[in-house]
Design a protein around this motif. Structure first.
Motif, PDB file in Angstrom:
ATOM      1  N   VAL A  97       0.847  -1.189   0.000  1.00  0.00           N
ATOM      2  CA  VAL A  97       0.000   0.000   0.000  1.00  0.00           C
ATOM      3  C   VAL A  97       0.880   1.236   0.000  1.00  0.00           C
ATOM      4  CG1 VAL A  97      -1.928  -1.131   1.173  1.00  0.00           C
ATOM      5  CG2 VAL A  97      -0.244   0.124   2.510  1.00  0.00           C
ATOM      6  N   ALA A  98       0.312   2.319  -0.490  1.00  0.00           N
ATOM      7  CA  ALA A  98       0.965   3.629  -0.482  1.00  0.00           C
ATOM      8  C   ALA A  98      -0.138   4.661  -0.546  1.00  0.00           C
ATOM      9  CB  ALA A  98       1.898   3.782  -1.686  1.00  0.00           C
ATOM     10  N   SER A  99       0.197   5.896  -0.221  1.00  0.00           N
ATOM     11  CA  SER A  99      -0.800   6.954  -0.343  1.00  0.00           C
ATOM     12  C   SER A  99      -0.131   8.288  -0.602  1.00  0.00           C
ATOM     13  CB  SER A  99      -1.684   7.027   0.910  1.00  0.00           C
ATOM     14  OG  SER A  99      -0.912   7.211   2.064  1.00  0.00           O
ATOM     15  N   VAL A 100      -0.917   9.185  -1.176  1.00  0.00           N
ATOM     16  CA  VAL A 100      -0.472  10.549  -1.463  1.00  0.00           C
ATOM     17  C   VAL A 100      -1.558  11.506  -0.986  1.00  0.00           C
ATOM     18  CG1 VAL A 100       0.905   9.854  -3.471  1.00  0.00           C
ATOM     19  CG2 VAL A 100      -1.469  10.592  -3.795  1.00  0.00           C
ATOM     20  N   LYS A 101      -1.201  12.778  -0.880  1.00  0.00           N
ATOM     21  CA  LYS A 101      -2.179  13.818  -0.575  1.00  0.00           C
ATOM     22  C   LYS A 101      -2.288  14.737  -1.775  1.00  0.00           C
ATOM     23  CE  LYS A 101      -1.800  14.310   4.424  1.00  0.00           C
ATOM     24  NZ  LYS A 101      -1.511  15.259   5.518  1.00  0.00           N
ATOM     25  N   ASP A 102      -3.519  15.138  -2.071  1.00  0.00           N
ATOM     26  CA  ASP A 102      -3.704  16.114  -3.137  1.00  0.00           C
ATOM     27  C   ASP A 102      -3.474  17.518  -2.572  1.00  0.00           C
ATOM     28  OD1 ASP A 102      -6.064  16.941  -1.852  1.00  0.00           O
ATOM     29  OD2 ASP A 102      -7.392  16.117  -3.374  1.00  0.00           O
ATOM     30  N   ALA A 103      -3.620  18.535  -3.401  1.00  0.00           N
ATOM     31  CA  ALA A 103      -3.350  19.918  -2.994  1.00  0.00           C
ATOM     32  C   ALA A 103      -4.261  20.389  -1.867  1.00  0.00           C
ATOM     33  CB  ALA A 103      -3.476  20.845  -4.195  1.00  0.00           C
ATOM     34  N   ASP A 104      -5.406  19.713  -1.671  1.00  0.00           N
ATOM     35  CA  ASP A 104      -6.338  20.095  -0.617  1.00  0.00           C
ATOM     36  C   ASP A 104      -6.186  19.251   0.643  1.00  0.00           C
ATOM     37  OD1 ASP A 104      -7.765  22.161  -2.091  1.00  0.00           O
ATOM     38  OD2 ASP A 104      -8.431  20.503  -3.363  1.00  0.00           O
TER      39      ASP A 104
END
Length: 114
Positions: A97-104
């Protein structure tokens, strides 16, 4: 990337309380019931409860999409302007698993099956 959102995780503070609520809401018994994860299968989708809200300080669900190459998908999202939230890592049994954050600040999850 593959099609469809395959998993929706809710980070919760009280797993027993959340399990009672989601059991009523979804109308099914958990397919996985452990102290560190409770999962429900519903129409080919997995809804999961993870008792770590105090660690993440995060409210709201995180949607995960299955991808064939998690490293490449993670990098593609970073190149598109996302900020890394969690680098690709094994959570057991070869599941990555991995995750990112968007600009918000919304968290977007990636998952690669073993």
């Amino acid at each position: 990337m593959s099609s469809g959102i395959t998993v929706i995780l809710y980070h919760v503070k009280d797993l027993d309380r959340a399990k009672a609520l989601f059991g009523k809401f979804l109308g099914v018994e958990p397919s996985t019931d452990t102290p560190y994860y409770v999962g429900y299968e519903l129409g080919g989708q997995q809804i999961g409860l993870v008792p770590d809200a105090h660690q993440h300080g995060q409210a709201g669900p995180v949607c995960f999409r299955d991808v064939p190459d998690i490293a490449a998908a993670h990098q593609a999202l970073l190149a598109a302007g996302a900020e890394s939230h969690a680098e690709p890592h094994d959570v057991g049994g070869g599941l990555l698993v991995a995750s990112v954050k968007d600009a918000d600040g919304n968290v977007i999850g990636l998952r690669q099956q073993p």
